[in-house]
Write an enzyme that holds these catalytic residues in place. Sequence first.
Site, short mmCIF file in Angstrom:
data_model
loop_
_atom_site.label_atom_id
_atom_site.label_comp_id
_atom_site.label_asym_id
_atom_site.label_seq_id
_atom_site.Cartn_x
_atom_site.Cartn_y
_atom_site.Cartn_z
N ARG A 135 44.67 53.09 46.40
CA ARG A 135 44.57 52.61 47.78
C ARG A 135 44.16 53.81 48.63
O ARG A 135 44.44 54.95 48.27
CB ARG A 135 45.91 52.06 48.27
CG ARG A 135 46.44 50.89 47.44
CD ARG A 135 47.85 50.49 47.87
NE ARG A 135 48.33 49.34 47.12
CZ ARG A 135 48.99 49.41 45.97
NH1 ARG A 135 49.25 50.61 45.43
NH2 ARG A 135 49.40 48.32 45.35
N LYS A 160 53.11 51.80 46.65
CA LYS A 160 53.62 50.52 47.13
C LYS A 160 54.81 50.09 46.28
O LYS A 160 54.77 50.19 45.05
CB LYS A 160 52.52 49.46 47.08
CG LYS A 160 52.85 48.20 47.85
CD LYS A 160 51.65 47.28 47.90
CE LYS A 160 51.95 46.02 48.70
NZ LYS A 160 50.79 45.11 48.74
N HIS A 265 39.50 49.06 50.20
CA HIS A 265 40.22 48.38 49.12
C HIS A 265 39.27 47.73 48.12
O HIS A 265 39.66 47.47 46.97
CB HIS A 265 41.16 47.33 49.71
CG HIS A 265 42.43 47.17 48.94
ND1 HIS A 265 43.40 48.16 48.88
CD2 HIS A 265 42.89 46.15 48.18
CE1 HIS A 265 44.41 47.73 48.13
NE2 HIS A 265 44.12 46.53 47.68
N ARG A 268 39.05 49.61 44.89
CA ARG A 268 40.18 49.41 43.98
C ARG A 268 39.96 48.12 43.20
O ARG A 268 40.19 48.08 41.98
CB ARG A 268 41.48 49.35 44.80
CG ARG A 268 42.73 49.05 44.01
CD ARG A 268 43.95 49.21 44.93
NE ARG A 268 45.12 48.50 44.47
CZ ARG A 268 46.03 48.99 43.62
NH1 ARG A 268 45.86 50.20 43.10
NH2 ARG A 268 47.08 48.29 43.27
N HIS A 291 50.82 47.33 39.56
CA HIS A 291 51.29 45.98 39.87
C HIS A 291 52.60 45.71 39.13
O HIS A 291 52.73 46.02 37.95
CB HIS A 291 50.26 44.94 39.41
CG HIS A 291 49.03 44.90 40.26
ND1 HIS A 291 47.84 44.34 39.84
CD2 HIS A 291 48.81 45.33 41.53
CE1 HIS A 291 46.93 44.45 40.80
NE2 HIS A 291 47.50 45.05 41.83
N TYR A 300 41.74 39.32 38.68
CA TYR A 300 40.45 39.94 38.36
C TYR A 300 39.75 39.26 37.19
O TYR A 300 38.53 39.36 37.05
CB TYR A 300 40.64 41.43 38.09
CG TYR A 300 41.20 42.17 39.27
CD1 TYR A 300 40.45 42.30 40.45
CD2 TYR A 300 42.49 42.69 39.27
CE1 TYR A 300 40.98 42.95 41.56
CE2 TYR A 300 43.02 43.34 40.38
CZ TYR A 300 42.25 43.46 41.52
OH TYR A 300 42.76 44.09 42.62
#
Length: 318
Positions: A135, A160, A265, A268, A291, A300
């Site tokens: 990010r 995150k 973003h 990414r 994640h 994706y």
Amino acid sequence: MDHSPFLEDIRQNIRLRGYSIRTEKSYLYWIKAFILFKNKTHPSLMGAPEVTQFLSFLANQRHVAVNTQKVALNALAFLYQKYLHQNLGDLGFSLATKQRQLPVVLTPEEVSRILSLLSPEPALIIRILYGSGLRISECLRLRVQDVDLDKLSITVRDGKGRQDRQTLLSHQCSQQLKARLNQVLAMQKSDNQNGIGPSLPGILSHKYPNAFRQPGWMFWFPSQTVCTHPITGEACRHHLHSSSIRRALSAAVQQAGLFKKVSCHTFRHSFATQLLATGADIRTVQELLGHNDVKTTQIYTHVLGQHYAGVMSPADRL
């Protein structure tokens, strides 16, 4: 109300728990908004019904995005459960569900076209986003000690979800960072002569007064100006602000003649899509992106059309 003893005490509680400055500002904003919404009633005199009412107001009157609604809920959950030690219980409230949107991704050719139109520093930052799946905030926060130029790896600190993770570093980015190292360390040395250095997390400067002199703490992408640390009040040099990179990227995308909606973003997203397209295991991609749930990474596969594996369009049978 910005300086009310109540909000100030919450601020100190947030800092005591080691939350980021961004989280602190966000939580205080929504807690203040909640109190004002209920005509400045003290939160200890309210509870789940008022929280539900506020969240419904945000969705139905303010028409806020789903993610904004979730941030407001997180702020009020912190207020009641961690600060007031008051269990909200079951709010009987369902957050609005976000309509699934496929992320915009770029082809390698499009990425190359954008990079060719950027000046060296923004180009290197965008190249790292694309090459490592970071990010923009994670990239700009990188310090010298977070990057292993020989093993080609990056350690993302406090990402995150307040988690650390490791991801890969491209050889090309490694070479460019090596060339940049002397430049940023020279800036740190010059700052040190004036008794300042890179901004440090929380109150680390109080615990380790000379840490700002250690090369490992220097930012790879330092700001050109000195600022005041928001917690300690000390003069320091922070990292670049993301707005400068976003402006440069926007101009490059326009100049490249691309009609896609491209943000920092997007690179990414493109990183993840390219890895899957070239045969990387989805669990590996999940780990590199940080994640928590593989379902987040599976979006994706929809970009690639892999969820339709083996299915042929009827038009191709004509």
